[in-house]
Scaffold this motif. Structure first.
Motif, PDB file in Angstrom:
ATOM      1  N   ALA A  97       0.837  -1.204   0.000  1.00 26.43           N
ATOM      2  CA  ALA A  97       0.000   0.000   0.000  1.00 26.43           C
ATOM      3  C   ALA A  97       0.872   1.253   0.000  1.00 26.43           C
ATOM      4  CB  ALA A  97      -0.917  -0.011   1.217  1.00 26.43           C
ATOM      5  N   ASP A  98       1.970   1.216   0.751  1.00 28.57           N
ATOM      6  CA  ASP A  98       2.899   2.358   0.796  1.00 28.57           C
ATOM      7  C   ASP A  98       3.483   2.637  -0.575  1.00 28.57           C
ATOM      8  OD1 ASP A  98       2.809   3.073   3.380  1.00 28.57           O
ATOM      9  OD2 ASP A  98       4.704   2.116   3.982  1.00 28.57           O
ATOM     10  N   LYS A  99       3.913   1.569  -1.233  1.00 23.35           N
ATOM     11  CA  LYS A  99       4.556   1.736  -2.535  1.00 23.35           C
ATOM     12  C   LYS A  99       3.578   2.300  -3.556  1.00 23.35           C
ATOM     13  CE  LYS A  99       7.284  -1.582  -4.107  1.00 23.35           C
ATOM     14  NZ  LYS A  99       7.715  -2.976  -4.337  1.00 23.35           N
ATOM     15  N   LEU A 100       2.360   1.841  -3.470  1.00 24.78           N
ATOM     16  CA  LEU A 100       1.314   2.308  -4.374  1.00 24.78           C
ATOM     17  C   LEU A 100       1.089   3.809  -4.169  1.00 24.78           C
ATOM     18  CD1 LEU A 100      -0.856   1.172  -6.316  1.00 24.78           C
ATOM     19  CD2 LEU A 100      -2.325   0.834  -4.356  1.00 24.78           C
ATOM     20  N   ARG A 101       0.907   4.165  -2.902  1.00 27.48           N
ATOM     21  CA  ARG A 101       0.651   5.542  -2.533  1.00 27.48           C
ATOM     22  C   ARG A 101       1.830   6.443  -2.947  1.00 27.48           C
ATOM     23  NH1 ARG A 101      -1.609   4.735   2.834  1.00 27.48           N
ATOM     24  NH2 ARG A 101       0.459   4.206   3.571  1.00 27.48           N
ATOM     25  N   LEU A 102       3.042   5.960  -2.674  1.00 33.43           N
ATOM     26  CA  LEU A 102       4.222   6.771  -2.979  1.00 33.43           C
ATOM     27  C   LEU A 102       4.451   6.878  -4.483  1.00 33.43           C
ATOM     28  CD1 LEU A 102       6.612   5.603  -0.126  1.00 33.43           C
ATOM     29  CD2 LEU A 102       5.444   7.792  -0.328  1.00 33.43           C
ATOM     30  N   SER A 103       4.083   5.828  -5.216  1.00 31.15           N
ATOM     31  CA  SER A 103       4.240   5.880  -6.681  1.00 31.15           C
ATOM     32  C   SER A 103       3.329   6.945  -7.263  1.00 31.15           C
ATOM     33  CB  SER A 103       3.874   4.545  -7.320  1.00 31.15           C
ATOM     34  OG  SER A 103       4.690   3.529  -6.818  1.00 31.15           O
ATOM     35  N   VAL A 104       2.128   7.060  -6.705  1.00 32.20           N
ATOM     36  CA  VAL A 104       1.196   8.085  -7.172  1.00 32.20           C
ATOM     37  C   VAL A 104       1.748   9.458  -6.790  1.00 32.20           C
ATOM     38  CG1 VAL A 104      -1.122   9.019  -6.842  1.00 32.20           C
ATOM     39  CG2 VAL A 104      -0.792   6.552  -7.147  1.00 32.20           C
ATOM     40  N   LEU A 105       2.155   9.567  -5.542  1.00 25.56           N
ATOM     41  CA  LEU A 105       2.710  10.839  -5.056  1.00 25.56           C
ATOM     42  C   LEU A 105       3.863  11.317  -5.948  1.00 25.56           C
ATOM     43  CD1 LEU A 105       3.501  11.695  -1.388  1.00 25.56           C
ATOM     44  CD2 LEU A 105       5.196  12.142  -3.128  1.00 25.56           C
ATOM     45  N   SER A 106       4.713  10.396  -6.361  1.00 22.80           N
ATOM     46  CA  SER A 106       5.911  10.794  -7.112  1.00 22.80           C
ATOM     47  C   SER A 106       5.553  11.481  -8.427  1.00 22.80           C
ATOM     48  CB  SER A 106       6.819   9.596  -7.362  1.00 22.80           C
ATOM     49  OG  SER A 106       6.270   8.773  -8.366  1.00 22.80           O
ATOM     50  N   GLY A 107       4.461  11.029  -9.066  1.00 18.54           N
ATOM     51  CA  GLY A 107       4.043  11.672 -10.320  1.00 18.54           C
ATOM     52  C   GLY A 107       3.697  13.138 -10.081  1.00 18.54           C
ATOM     53  N   PHE A 108       3.052  13.409  -8.938  1.00 19.35           N
ATOM     54  CA  PHE A 108       2.688  14.790  -8.611  1.00 19.35           C
ATOM     55  C   PHE A 108       3.920  15.587  -8.161  1.00 19.35           C
ATOM     56  CE2 PHE A 108      -1.345  12.477  -7.989  1.00 19.35           C
ATOM     57  CZ  PHE A 108      -2.140  13.192  -8.875  1.00 19.35           C
ATOM     58  N   GLU A 109       4.794  14.932  -7.396  1.00 27.47           N
ATOM     59  CA  GLU A 109       5.995  15.642  -6.923  1.00 27.47           C
ATOM     60  C   GLU A 109       6.834  16.128  -8.102  1.00 27.47           C
ATOM     61  OE1 GLU A 109       9.592  14.226  -6.500  1.00 27.47           O
ATOM     62  OE2 GLU A 109      10.142  14.917  -4.494  1.00 27.47           O
TER      63      GLU A 109
END
Ligand code: GKR
Ligand code: MG
Length: 429
Positions: free
Chosen positions: A107-119
């Protein structure tokens, strides 16, 4: 200057992908990616890119909505937004944090992968607004070009008959001679001097023969072999014995920290990973047990460019090497990888990139590898420009798909050629 975010656009696309083989199966003819655009009140637009499968889109949509009205410079705030999205979703589905420790990490990796696109999109926009390249926002580059390795794959000449696909001009590579020929072309076309072979496809003795053939054809060039955890500890040790004299490192020979630690203790070859250490939570055990000597970071699932720098600092502190993992990606991600890699002081291994395999992109100008390196752009932001017509075409392909290709599934793609294919249980050898 008004840095308030007034619009966030998400465009899922399908990009042509050659029939590259791995231990799970074969790449689909088209792979999903998500292109993120953020726009400020002043009309400055930043772009980012991440995984485009349904589960990422489902998180990205509410994330995008929550960004409106926030400051494009509020990069730390993105983590709070990610948490809010996760909490909202688990309230609805109760789904995100199930499955014990493994489930939490997924779940963390999923969330962070999405976040990275926005970052990445925010950094691009912020850089454009301030007239600074992304690397400057990250503290400044310590090198002018970033080295990449040739990512060799066993592959078929074509996707299975009857499957809609784009043609590639690489031909087949299913034996040592084919792999050496592929490596030659990589070297000729892009100047790469280190080679990584995706293994776990054929029995280890065949892959040992392929690496031996590479060592003979390219004496002194750094070589790596990555079977994605397909081997037992004993098999890993055997391969290490056979190839120890020519490998720069062995990548994820076996699954899990305990197995990697055992191999690392007895192999006499450094081990690299993008499977055993993939979240901050996994670092302590792996480093304490000396299970890995090189961590292959990936800004997508590590949560962006700044988290990648933090990972690099931790690795430096513990005397563990750092380099970069890749998955099928386009030029926006390659630009992001290059910016962050340019700021990491101890980058002693060429980074991985799938980019040469991607004949399609959403940029007006493809990024170039010269002598195996990508020059670090000093233009404001990432230094790339979106080709809107191309983006629209690849999005149209995604819209026209009946859903079969919107989620990467190498095992299902393999079953088109081999209906009896089941994902091999691990260790396979
Ligand atoms: O593209 O087939 C592939 C790779 O196997 C990829 O999915 C891996 O994540 O490149 C990766 C790796 O280094 O393990
Ligand atoms: Mg790997």
């Amino acid at each position: 200057m008004n840095l308030t975010l007034t619009d966030v656009r998400l465009t899922p696309i399908l990009v042509a992908d050659p029939p590259l083989l791995n231990t799970q199966g074969v790449h689909q003819p088209y792979t999903p990616r998500l292109i993120v655009e953020v726009e400020t009140a002043d009309g400055v637009v930043g772009v980012g890119e991440t995984y485009g499968d349904t589960k990422y889109l489902e998180l990205a949509r509410p994330f995008a909505q929550k960004l409106i009205g926030r400051q494009v410079s509020d990069l730390n705030g993105l983590f709070a937004v990610a948490d809010e999205v996760a909490v909202d979703r688990s309230r609805v589905s109760g789904q995100l944090d199930v499955g014990g420790q493994r489930g939490v990490q997924t779940a963390d990796k999923l969330r962070l992968s999405v976040l990275s696109g926005f970052e990445v999109a925010c950094l691009d926009a912020l850089g454009k607004a301030l007239g600074l390249p992304v690397h400057a926002l990250l503290g400044g580059k310590v090198r002018d070009a970033v080295e990449y390795s040739a990512y060799l794959f066993y592959k078929w000449a074509l996707h299975p008959e009857g499957v809609r696909a784009e043609k590639d001009d690489w031909g087949a590579a299913v034996d040592p001679a084919g792999i050496v020929e592929q490596a030659r072309r990589f070297k000729e076309r892009y100047g790469f001097t280190s080679f990584k072979l995706k293994g776990g496809v054929f029995p280890p003795e065949e892959e040992i023969a392929a690496v031996r053939a590479l060592a003979e054809a390219f004496p002194g060039h750094p070589l790596r072999l990555d079977p994605n955890g397909a081997w037992s500890v004993e098999t890993s040790l055997e391969v290490a014995r056979e190839l120890g004299d020519v490998l720069e490192y062995l990548e994820d020979p076996t699954l899990g920290t305990a197995g990697m630690a055992e191999v690392a203790a007895r192999a006499g070859v450094p081990l690299a990973t993008n499977m055993c250490v993939t979240t901050f939570a996994e670092i302590k055990e792996a480093f304490t047990r000396d299970a890995v000597q090189v961590v292959l970071s990936d800004h997508h699932y590590w949560g962006g460019l700044r988290n990648t720098q933090q990972l690099a600092a931790i690795c430096r502190t513990f005397g563990v090497g750092v380099s970069m993992h890749s998955n099928t990606h386009l030029g926006i991600s390659l630009a992001a990888m290059t910016h962050v890699a340019s700021t990491v002081p101890d980058l002693h291994h060429a980074c991985d990139s799938h980019y040469p395999w991607q004949s399609e992109d959403v940029l007006t100008r493809r990024l170039a590898f010269d002598d195996g390196k990508v020059a670090v752009s000093d233009a404001p932001g990432l230094g790339v420009e979106l080709d809107r017509d191309r983006l629209a075409e690849l999005h149209r392909r995604w819209l026209d798909d009946d859903g079969a290709l919107r989620d990467r599934d190498d095992a299902t793609a393999m079953r088109v050629a081999d209906p009896a294919w089941v994902m091999p249980s691990v260790p396979r050898w």
